[in-house]
Enzyme design. Structure first.
Site, short mmCIF file in Angstrom:
data_model
loop_
_atom_site.label_atom_id
_atom_site.label_comp_id
_atom_site.label_asym_id
_atom_site.label_seq_id
_atom_site.Cartn_x
_atom_site.Cartn_y
_atom_site.Cartn_z
N GLU A 159 1.16 -0.90 -0.38
CA GLU A 159 -0.04 0.02 -0.15
C GLU A 159 0.78 0.81 0.50
O GLU A 159 0.50 2.61 -0.65
CB GLU A 159 -0.92 0.12 1.57
CG GLU A 159 -1.92 -1.32 1.41
CD GLU A 159 -2.92 -1.26 2.42
OE1 GLU A 159 -2.97 -0.15 2.88
OE2 GLU A 159 -3.94 -2.07 1.99
N HIS A 192 -10.34 1.66 0.21
CA HIS A 192 -10.70 1.20 1.98
C HIS A 192 -12.72 0.40 1.27
O HIS A 192 -12.51 -0.32 2.24
CB HIS A 192 -9.91 1.22 2.71
CG HIS A 192 -8.64 1.19 3.20
ND1 HIS A 192 -7.77 1.96 2.23
CD2 HIS A 192 -8.21 -0.12 3.50
CE1 HIS A 192 -6.79 1.45 2.63
NE2 HIS A 192 -7.05 0.26 3.76
#
Length: 308
Positions: A159, A192
Site C-alpha cells: 500500500e 478501502h
C-alpha cells in the site's frame, strides 16, 4: 516571431494534460490494487489463510508493476528529472537509517497512551510488556501466521509503495507538494470501501451498520494516509511510511472509551494527552529534511518547491 499569447496558452494546455494523465494514472493504480483482490472468486472469509495467500500474491504483483505505471506517466506527461525512478519512489540509500527510525519513533509517541494502557493491563506490568515485545520466539510464531503477515508486512509494503511511492511523484508536478499530501490519501481512503462488498457478501451486518463502519474507516485511513504522505514528502523515503503503517496496524485505533473506564483513568488520559502534544511538537522537527539529504521527489515540483 512567436505569438506572445500562444506560448502561455500552450503551457496551460500542457499543464492540464499532465494533470489529467496524473489523476488517471493514480486512479488506474488504485483500481488495479483493489481489483487484484477480487481476481480470486471465493466464498471464503477474508481472514482465511488460503485467500490471504492468493490476495497477497495479487497485490505484490500490482506493487511490482507500479514503477512501470510511473515510468509510463513520465513518458506521457513528458516529465524529465535528474533522479532515478526508484529514488523518486522513495527507495534510496541516503538517509535510510534516520528515515526508518525517526518516523517510527514519532508514531510510537503518538501511541503513548495505548502503549501505557497495554503495559498497565499486562500482568507483569511495564517489564512484562517490554519482554513480550522483545520475545524472539513470539516474533517467529507471528511470522508463520497468514493474518499477521498480511497486516504487518504485505499490506504496509504494497500500500505504501503504490499509494505513496508511486502516486505522490505523479501528483507533485500537477498540484505541488503540499496539495499532493492531501490528495493522495483520498485514493487510499476510497480504496478501502471495497470492504463493503465483502461485509455484504458475508451478511455480517445491516447496510446502515456497514456504511457507518466504512465511513469511519474512510476517515481514519484518509487521515493516516495524509500523515504517511507527509512523512514521505519530508523524508523522501518510503521505508518510514511502511514501518509507521505496520506499527499502526498492530495497534489499531486508540481505545479512548476503555481508558475512560479504567481504574487508573487519570494517568491513562494524561498519557494519551501527552502523546498527542509531543507528537505535534515533534512532527516537523523529527521529519526535518536536513536528516535525510536532498529529497528527489521535490525536483518534480521545480526549484521553488519547499518541504511543506
Amino acid at each position: 516571431m512567436q505569438d506572445p499569447e500562444h506560448g502561455p496558452k500552450m503551457q496551460v494546455e500542457h499543464t492540464h494534460t499532465r494533470c489529467w494523465v496524473c489523476v488517471l494514472s493514480c486512479l488506474l493504480l488504485a483500481c488495479l490494487y483493489v481489483g487484484s483482490l477480487y481476481v480470486w472468486r471465493s466464498s471464503l472469509p477474508r481472514d482465511h489463510p488460503s485467500l490471504i495467500r492468493r490476495r497477497c500474491a495479487s497485490v505484490l504483483l500490482v506493487s511490482a508493476l507500479s514503477p512501470a505505471v510511473v515510468k509510463a506517466w513520465m513518458h506521457c506527461a513528458n516529465v524529465k528529472v535528474s533522479a532515478t525512478l526508484w529514488e523518486l519512489m522513495g527507495v534510496r540509500l541516503e538517509g535510510l537509517v534516520p528515515a526508518a527510525v525517526l518516523p517510527l519513533l514519532l508514531t510510537m509517541v503518538f501511541y503513548l497512551g495505548p502503549l501505557v494502557h497495554s503495559a498497565m493491563d499486562n500482568p507483569k506490568g511495564f517489564t512484562g510488556a517490554l519482554q513480550s515485545a522483545l520475545d524472539v520466539q513470539s516474533w517467529m510464531l507471528c511470522a508463520g501466521d497468514a493474518v499477521w503477515l498480511r497486516n504487518q508486512v504485505v499490506a504496509p509494503v504494497t500500500e505504501e509503495l503504490v499509494f505513496r511511492g508511486a502516486m505522490l511523484p505523479m501528483l507533485v508536478p500537477c498540484m505541488g507538494p503540499t496539495a499532493a499530501i492531501f490528495m493522495a490519501p483520498l485514493f487510499f481512503g476510497v480504496a478501502h470501501f471495497h470492504h463493503i462488498i465483502e461485509q455484504r457478501r458475508l451478511h455480517e451486518d445491516s447496510m446502515s451498520g456497514i456504511f457507518l463502519v466504512s465511513g469511519v474507516q474512510f476517515l481514519y485511513t484518509t487521515v493516516f494516509g495524509a500523515f504517511t504522505s507527509f512523512v514521505f514528502m519530508r523524508t523522501g523515503h518510503v521505508v518510514g511510511p511502511v514501518l509507521c503503517h505496520s506499527f499502526c496496524n498492530s495497534q489499531g485505533l486508540p481505545d479512548i472509551s476503555s481508558a475512560l473506564q479504567h481504574p487508573q483513568r487519570c494517568a491513562l488520559l494524561f498519557s494519551y494527552l501527552m502523546g498527542l502534544l509531543l507528537f505535534l511538537v515533534l512532527l516537523f522537527r523529527v521529519t526535518d529534511p536536513l536528516f535525510y539529504g536532498e529529497i528527489p521527489v521535490y525536483r518534480l515540483a521545480g526549484p521553488a518547491a519547499s518541504a511543506c
